[in-house]
Scaffold this active site. Structure first.
Site, PDB file in Angstrom:
ATOM      1  N   HIS A  24      17.863 -30.013 -21.137  1.00 37.09           N
ATOM      2  CA  HIS A  24      18.207 -28.672 -20.681  1.00 37.09           C
ATOM      3  C   HIS A  24      17.588 -27.612 -21.581  1.00 37.09           C
ATOM      4  CE1 HIS A  24      20.405 -25.416 -18.865  1.00 37.09           C
ATOM      5  NE2 HIS A  24      20.899 -25.067 -20.037  1.00 37.09           N
ATOM      6  N   SER A  57      18.753 -20.646 -18.014  1.00 37.72           N
ATOM      7  CA  SER A  57      20.105 -21.184 -17.886  1.00 37.72           C
ATOM      8  C   SER A  57      21.046 -20.143 -17.276  1.00 37.72           C
ATOM      9  CB  SER A  57      20.585 -21.668 -19.255  1.00 37.72           C
ATOM     10  OG  SER A  57      21.723 -22.481 -19.145  1.00 37.72           O
ATOM     11  N   ASP A 111      17.527 -32.759 -17.387  1.00 33.66           N
ATOM     12  CA  ASP A 111      18.490 -31.662 -17.453  1.00 33.66           C
ATOM     13  C   ASP A 111      19.592 -31.884 -16.419  1.00 33.66           C
ATOM     14  OD1 ASP A 111      19.861 -29.240 -17.459  1.00 33.66           O
ATOM     15  OD2 ASP A 111      18.076 -28.004 -17.223  1.00 33.66           O
TER      16      ASP A 111
END
Length: 313
Positions: A284, A159, A254
């Site tokens: 995600h 991320s 996601d």
């Protein structure tokens, strides 16, 4: 494509407790809640040969790093994976990602070097980028005493951490070093202001909803931040040639899925090797859910093996 049934079951279980939205909590409480969720779902009791806590000089002061040495590694110089944790540039620390880093070390055969970079909103962009690049330079310069082969350094993260990995890969190219062998990009955020179908279709993602994404960016950026700055949006770089090979781990549900695909396509168009592991029905950063999802274990195991293969070439 809908969420995988196991993902939905886990999220329903969390929702049954009617937890508050993290971005509506005071910052200390939000960070504590993030840590609690990670402890619930993250990997547990992962064997490791050795861990070592060190402090390195950073642009804004001392930074903590933790080095993970695989089981039965011996004393020889090993390749290294410099790892940056996720958490929207606001959450995350060495302890929360301890299990993930242990798994990556065991699967890759590399010493994993986890970096406790400065967080927002206390430290605004580009503080995290500056820390990440400083960590890369420090690792290369201190490779002999750390038991690291300076010619075999990879970077990676999930991320926001994947954003940092992608950014410093470009930065190292611009500055002619340090040399990076490959990048591991898990659920990467590579174009924050981008308007992609996945951002619209999955805007209610329980981990990275549209509201949460805005809150993270408001915390990380200032009013003067240029959203086209490639240190924020590496997808906007004009020249992708000569960048390190990349291995992507994406979740099909996601919000960041499509920009991950777009980044891989940019790399391939420039002649850079980019492998994409795209997991249908996954939300995600699903790889963190090691105690919940078999796919999380499969994805992280495959990612570690891919890093091993790239480092051994």
């Amino acid at each position: 494509m809908a969420l995988d049934p196991l993902v939905k079951m886990f999220l329903d279980r969390i929702s049954a407790g009617n937890p508050p939205k993290l971005w509506k909590l005071p910052l200390p409480a939000a960070r504590a809640a993030f840590a609690s969720l990670a402890a619930l779902a993250g990997p547990k009791n992962v064997p490791i040969g050795k861990t070592q806590n060190l402090v390195m000089p950073g642009p804004g002061g001392k930074l903590r790093v933790r080095i993970y040495t695989p089981v039965a590694a011996g004393g020889e110089a090993l390749p290294a994976l410099l790892f940056f944790h996720g958490g929207g540039f606001v959450f995350g620390n060495l302890d929360i990602y301890d299990g993930i880093c242990r798994m990556l070390a065991g699967g890759s055969g590399a010493r994993v070097v986890s970096v406790d970079y400065r967080l927002a909103p206390e430290h605004k962009f580009p503080a995290a980028v500056e820390d990440a690049y400083a960590a890369l330079s420090w690792l290369e310069e201190n490779a002999p005493r750390l038991g690291v082969d300076a010619n075999r350094i990879a970077v990676g993260g999930d991320s926001a951490g994947a954003n940092l990995a992608a950014v410093i890969s470009q930065e190292a190219k611009r500055r002619n070093g340090p040399h990076i062998v490959c990048q591991l990009l898990i659920a990467p955020m590579v174009h924050p202001p981008g308007d992609y179908p996945s951002r619209r279709d999955f805007a209610i993602d329980p981990i990275l909803s549209g509201e949460a994404a805005k809150w993270f960016m408001d915390a990380y950026l200032t009013a003067e931040t240029d959203w086209s700055d490639v240190r924020l949006s590496p997808l906007l770089e004009r020249d992708f040639s000569g960048l390190p090979p990349a291995y992507f781990v994406l979740g099909g549900e996601d919000p960041l899925h499509d920009e991950g695909i777009a980044y891989a396509e940019k790399l391939r168009a420039a002649g850079v090797e980019a492998s994409v592991a795209d997991y249908a029905g996954m939300m995600h950063d699903f790889v963190f859910l090691q105690s919940v999802l078999p796919q999380a274990h499969e994805a992280l195991t495959a990612a570690a093996a891919a890093v091993r293969e790239l480092l051994e070439r």
